[in-house]
Design an enzyme around this catalytic site. Structure first.
Site, PDB file in Angstrom:
ATOM      1  N   HIS A 122       0.860  -1.185   0.000  1.00 26.85           N
ATOM      2  CA  HIS A 122       0.000   0.000   0.000  1.00 26.85           C
ATOM      3  C   HIS A 122       0.895   1.233   0.000  1.00 26.85           C
ATOM      4  CE1 HIS A 122      -2.900   2.931   1.674  1.00 26.85           C
ATOM      5  NE2 HIS A 122      -3.851   2.099   1.327  1.00 26.85           N
ATOM      6  N   ASP A 195       2.745  -4.526   8.175  1.00 27.27           N
ATOM      7  CA  ASP A 195       1.475  -3.824   7.977  1.00 27.27           C
ATOM      8  C   ASP A 195       0.365  -4.867   8.090  1.00 27.27           C
ATOM      9  OD1 ASP A 195      -0.862  -2.739   6.962  1.00 27.27           O
ATOM     10  OD2 ASP A 195       0.030  -1.970   5.115  1.00 27.27           O
ATOM     11  N   GLN A 198      -4.889  -5.555   6.794  1.00 33.18           N
ATOM     12  CA  GLN A 198      -5.829  -6.465   6.145  1.00 33.18           C
ATOM     13  C   GLN A 198      -5.944  -7.809   6.862  1.00 33.18           C
ATOM     14  OE1 GLN A 198      -7.862  -5.577   3.807  1.00 33.18           O
ATOM     15  NE2 GLN A 198      -6.952  -3.554   3.538  1.00 33.18           N
ATOM     16  N   LYS A 221     -10.723  -1.387  10.177  1.00 36.55           N
ATOM     17  CA  LYS A 221     -10.689  -2.602   9.364  1.00 36.55           C
ATOM     18  C   LYS A 221     -11.192  -3.815  10.155  1.00 36.55           C
ATOM     19  CE  LYS A 221      -8.024  -0.601   6.050  1.00 36.55           C
ATOM     20  NZ  LYS A 221      -8.380  -0.376   4.643  1.00 36.55           N
TER      21      LYS A 221
END
Length: 400
Positions: A122, A195, A198, A221
Site C-alpha cells: 500500500h 502492515d 488487512q 478494518k
C-alpha cells in the site's frame, strides 16, 4: 456453528436498501461495518465517561483513564504482546507506519540507506520511507501473486536498515509468510515492520510468535471506529527511538532549556488520545473473540472459495492473485469493461465494491493494468450475496 443471520442482525447498516435494492456490502478491505455493541460503546463513552484522561483527579477523569488503559490491555492480549507498554494508540495504520519511519529513521538511518518492501505494498508503506530518504528495494512476485523469498534474501545488503512488508495484500489477498520473512531478516540483525491492516479482522496475530519488531493496524478494518489504530513495538526499539510528535502527555518535564520524555507507551502519544475510540476498539476485540477465530476463518474461507468458483465461471473474467495462501479479497477485470463503469453500474444494483488502484499503483504497474474491481469479504457476508454480485456482473456484461 456460525449463526450468520444473528451476526448480520448486529450490523444495522446491512438492513438498508440502496436504490431500492438490498445493500450488498463487499468493500470490507476499505473499511468494515460496525456492530451495534461498538456504536453503543461510543455512545456510552460520550454520555457517561467523557473526561480527559491521565491528568485529572476528578471521578470522570479517573473512570475514563481506567477504561482507556483497560483497552490498551485488551489489545495487548489480543496480539499477545509481552507488555501493555508495547501498545501505542495511533489514528491508524498510516500514522503507525509514519511514526516508525520518522522515529526509527531519525535514530537508525541515513539518507541512501535501504528499506526492503514488497511489490504489493500500500502507498502507506512506500511513501513514508521515501520521505525519510530511504532507497527502496522491492521483493518481486511470481505469477500467482506470491513473494519470491529467494530474491528477498538476495536483496539484503550491508545498507539494509529495515524490512517493511504487508501481512496480507489489499489487492491480491495473498497471505505473506511474514514469520519466515522475519526469520530471514533477523538472521542479518535487521528489524521488521509488518502492515497488518488487512489481517486483523480475519485471522489471529501473535506478535511474540512472529517475533515482529513492529506491527501496525487500523481499528476501522476490524469493526471498530475510524481514527483509532495500533502500533505494536518491541520495548527495546520503542526505548531506543525518539518520539514522533511533541506536546502534552509525552513529556516527563519541560523547561525552556530542556525537555525530558515520558515513559512508554506515553512517550509516543502526544496530546489528548482518542480515549473514547480506544474503548470502542476494545469492544470490537471482545466482539471478534465472542465469535471465535475458527468460526471466522472457516466462514470467510468458504465465502472466498465459493466466490472464486462462481467468478471463474464468468466468460472473460480475469482474477488477480491466486496464491495458495489467500484471504477474502478478489480483484478482477472483465473483458474491456472499465472498473469505474462496472462499479457505478453495480452500485445502482445495491452492490458496493471498490474500483481503482486501491492505493497500490506500483502493484498495478507490475500487473500491467491501470486498476481493478475488488470485492472483499467479512464475517457478515453470505453466499447469497456472492450470487447477487455474480448476477450483477453478468447483467453489466450484457450492457457492453
Amino acid at each position: 456453528m456460525l449463526n450468520i443471520q444473528s451476526i448480520r442482525a448486529d450490523f444495522p447498516i446491512l438492513q438498508q436498501k440502496v436504490y431500492g435494492n438490498p445493500l450488498v456490502y463487499l468493500d470490507n478491505a476499505a473499511t468494515t461495518q460496525k456492530p451495534r455493541c461498538v456504536v453503543d460503546k461510543l455512545v456510552e463513552g460520550y454520555y457517561q465517561t467523557n473526561a480527559n484522561v491521565h491528568r485529572g483527579v476528578h471521578f470522570l477523569s479517573q473512570q475514563a483513564t481506567e477504561a482507556h488503559e483497560a483497552a490498551r490491555k485488551s489489545v495487548q492480549t489480543f496480539l499477545n504482546a509481552r507488555s501493555a507498554t508495547e501498545i501505542i494508540f495511533t489514528r491508524g495504520t498510516t500514522e503507525a507506519i509514519n511514526m516508525v519511519a520518522s522515529s526509527y529513521g531519525k535514530a537508525c538511518m541515513k539518507p541512501g540507506d535501504e528499506v526492503i518492501v514488497s511489490a504489493m505494498e500500500h502507498h502507506s508503506n512506500i511513501v513514508p520511507w521515501q520521505l525519510q530518504g530511504a532507497q527502496l528495494k522491492v521483493i518481486p512476485l511470481n505469477d500467482k501473486g506470491e513473494l519470491d523469498l529467494e530474491e528477498f534474501s538476495r536483496l539484503i545488503s550491508d545498507r539494509t536498515r529495515l524490512v517493511a512488508v504487508t501481512h496480507i495484500s489489499n489487492v491480491l489477498g495473498t497471505i505473506n509468510p511474514v514469520a519466515e520473512i522475519i526469520r530471514i531478516a533477523h538472521a542479518h540483525n535487521i528489524p521488521v515492520l509488518i502492515d497488518g491492516a488487512q489481517v486483523i479482522a480475519h485471522m489471529p496475530v501473535d506478535v511474540q510468535s512472529l517475533d515482529a519488531d513492529f506491527y501496525a493496524f487500523s481499528g476501522h478494518k476490524m469493526y471498530a471506529p475510524t481514527g483509532i489504530g495500533i502500533l505494536y513495538g518491541k520495548e527495546q526499539w520503542l526505548e531506543k527511538i525518539p518520539p514522533y510528535q511533541g506536546g502534552g502527555e509525552m513529556i516527563a518535564s519541560v523547561s525552556f532549556e530542556k525537555t525530558t520524555f515520558n515513559e512508554l507507551p506515553y512517550k509516543f502519544e502526544a496530546g489528548t488520545p482518542d480515549f473514547i475510540g480506544s474503548t470502542a476498539l476494545a469492544e470490537a476485540v471482545r466482539y471478534i473473540k465472542s465469535i471465535g477465530w475458527n468460526e471466522i476463518m472457516k466462514h470467510e474461507d468458504e465465502i472466498l472459495q465459493y466466490a472464486t468458483k462462481r467468478m471463474e465461471a464468468i466468460d472473460g473474467m480475469r482474477i488477480f492473485g491466486t496464491a495458495n495462501e489467500k484471504s477474502g479479497v478478489m480483484s478482477f477485470l472483465l473483458g474491456d469493461i472499465h472498473p469505474y463503469d462496472m462499479g457505478m453500474l453495480l452500485d445502482r444494483l445495491g452492490i458496493a465494491i471498490r474500483t481503482g488502484h486501491h492505493c497500490a499503483e506500483p502493484l498495478m504497474h507490475v500487473l500491467g493494468v491501470e486498476g481493478t474491481m475488488r470485492a472483499s469479504f467479512a464475517i457478515y457476508n453470505t453466499k447469497e450475496e456472492v450470487d447477487v454480485l455474480v448476477a450483477g456482473i453478468e447483467r453489466v456484461k450484457q450492457m457492453f
